[in-house]
Design a protein around this motif. Structure first.
Motif, PDB file in Angstrom:
ATOM      1  N   LYS A 134     -13.446  -5.750   1.021  1.00 26.16           N
ATOM      2  CA  LYS A 134     -12.709  -5.692   2.291  1.00 26.16           C
ATOM      3  C   LYS A 134     -13.588  -6.016   3.489  1.00 26.16           C
ATOM      4  O   LYS A 134     -13.076  -6.315   4.554  1.00 26.16           O
ATOM      5  N   TRP A 156     -10.539 -11.031   4.259  1.00 24.07           N
ATOM      6  CA  TRP A 156      -9.468 -10.358   4.987  1.00 24.07           C
ATOM      7  C   TRP A 156      -8.386  -9.804   4.071  1.00 24.07           C
ATOM      8  O   TRP A 156      -7.801  -8.765   4.371  1.00 24.07           O
ATOM      9  N   TRP A 157      -8.056 -10.493   2.978  1.00 23.45           N
ATOM     10  CA  TRP A 157      -6.942 -10.064   2.153  1.00 23.45           C
ATOM     11  C   TRP A 157      -7.137  -8.642   1.607  1.00 23.45           C
ATOM     12  O   TRP A 157      -6.226  -7.812   1.704  1.00 23.45           O
ATOM     13  N   ILE A 204      -6.566  -6.183   4.484  1.00 24.56           N
ATOM     14  CA  ILE A 204      -5.143  -6.050   4.836  1.00 24.56           C
ATOM     15  C   ILE A 204      -4.407  -5.222   3.788  1.00 24.56           C
ATOM     16  O   ILE A 204      -3.585  -4.358   4.130  1.00 24.56           O
ATOM     17  N   GLY A 217      -5.306  -1.695   4.377  1.00 27.66           N
ATOM     18  CA  GLY A 217      -4.613  -1.207   5.568  1.00 27.66           C
ATOM     19  C   GLY A 217      -3.159  -0.867   5.289  1.00 27.66           C
ATOM     20  O   GLY A 217      -2.630   0.123   5.803  1.00 27.66           O
ATOM     21  N   MET A 218      -2.494  -1.674   4.452  1.00 28.14           N
ATOM     22  CA  MET A 218      -1.103  -1.390   4.088  1.00 28.14           C
ATOM     23  C   MET A 218      -1.015  -0.118   3.251  1.00 28.14           C
ATOM     24  O   MET A 218      -0.123   0.705   3.458  1.00 28.14           O
ATOM     25  N   LEU A 271       2.593  -0.966  11.767  1.00 25.60           N
ATOM     26  CA  LEU A 271       1.730  -2.147  11.922  1.00 25.60           C
ATOM     27  C   LEU A 271       0.462  -1.816  12.709  1.00 25.60           C
ATOM     28  O   LEU A 271      -0.621  -2.310  12.382  1.00 25.60           O
ATOM     29  N   GLY A 305      -2.804  -2.131  10.766  1.00 27.47           N
ATOM     30  CA  GLY A 305      -3.561  -3.257  11.313  1.00 27.47           C
ATOM     31  C   GLY A 305      -4.899  -2.846  11.896  1.00 27.47           C
ATOM     32  O   GLY A 305      -5.919  -3.474  11.637  1.00 27.47           O
ATOM     33  N   ALA A 358      -7.239  -1.946   9.087  1.00 29.73           N
ATOM     34  CA  ALA A 358      -7.776  -3.127   8.403  1.00 29.73           C
ATOM     35  C   ALA A 358      -8.878  -3.783   9.234  1.00 29.73           C
ATOM     36  O   ALA A 358      -9.932  -4.155   8.700  1.00 29.73           O
ATOM     37  N   VAL A 359      -8.661  -3.916  10.534  1.00 35.57           N
ATOM     38  CA  VAL A 359      -9.674  -4.542  11.399  1.00 35.57           C
ATOM     39  C   VAL A 359     -10.942  -3.700  11.448  1.00 35.57           C
ATOM     40  O   VAL A 359     -12.061  -4.216  11.314  1.00 35.57           O
ATOM     41  N   HIS A 412     -12.719  -3.967   8.097  1.00 35.48           N
ATOM     42  CA  HIS A 412     -13.298  -5.285   7.857  1.00 35.48           C
ATOM     43  C   HIS A 412     -14.608  -5.468   8.617  1.00 35.48           C
ATOM     44  O   HIS A 412     -15.571  -6.006   8.094  1.00 35.48           O
TER      45      HIS A 412
END
Length: 89
Positions: free
Chosen positions: A5, A9-10, A13, A16-17, A34, A38, A41-42, A45
């Protein structure tokens, strides 16, 4: 997933989901989910958590740089009988 991660990015993400799923118990707002997923995830990452912890540690009250912590109070410690709330020792 933990290593990938920060490289791609995948996986970030997808993580994060998965992180946002328990928030379905609190809200059904797509925008809120979101934002939660989101931002997670950011932050994952870019490994931003370690920078936040570093900033908090370096700006904590009572800290004197890298040399350790100063005491938060200048009062002398109370005798054990006073710590228990007794009027006299």
């Amino acid at each position: 997933m933990a290593v990938k991660k920060v490289e791609r990015w995948w996986p970030a993400i997808a993580h994060g989901m998965c992180y946002a799923l328990p928030f379905l118990l609190i809200t059904r707002s797509v925008w809120a989910l979101l934002i939660v997923g989101g931002t997670h995830a950011v932050l994952d990452h870019y490994q931003a958590a370690k920078y936040v912890v570093w900033a908090q540690a370096s700006s904590a009250p009572g800290r004197s740089g890298r040399h350790g912590a100063r005491p938060l109070t200048t009062r002398a410690p109370r005798p054990p009988c006073r710590a228990l709330g007794r009027a006299r020792c």
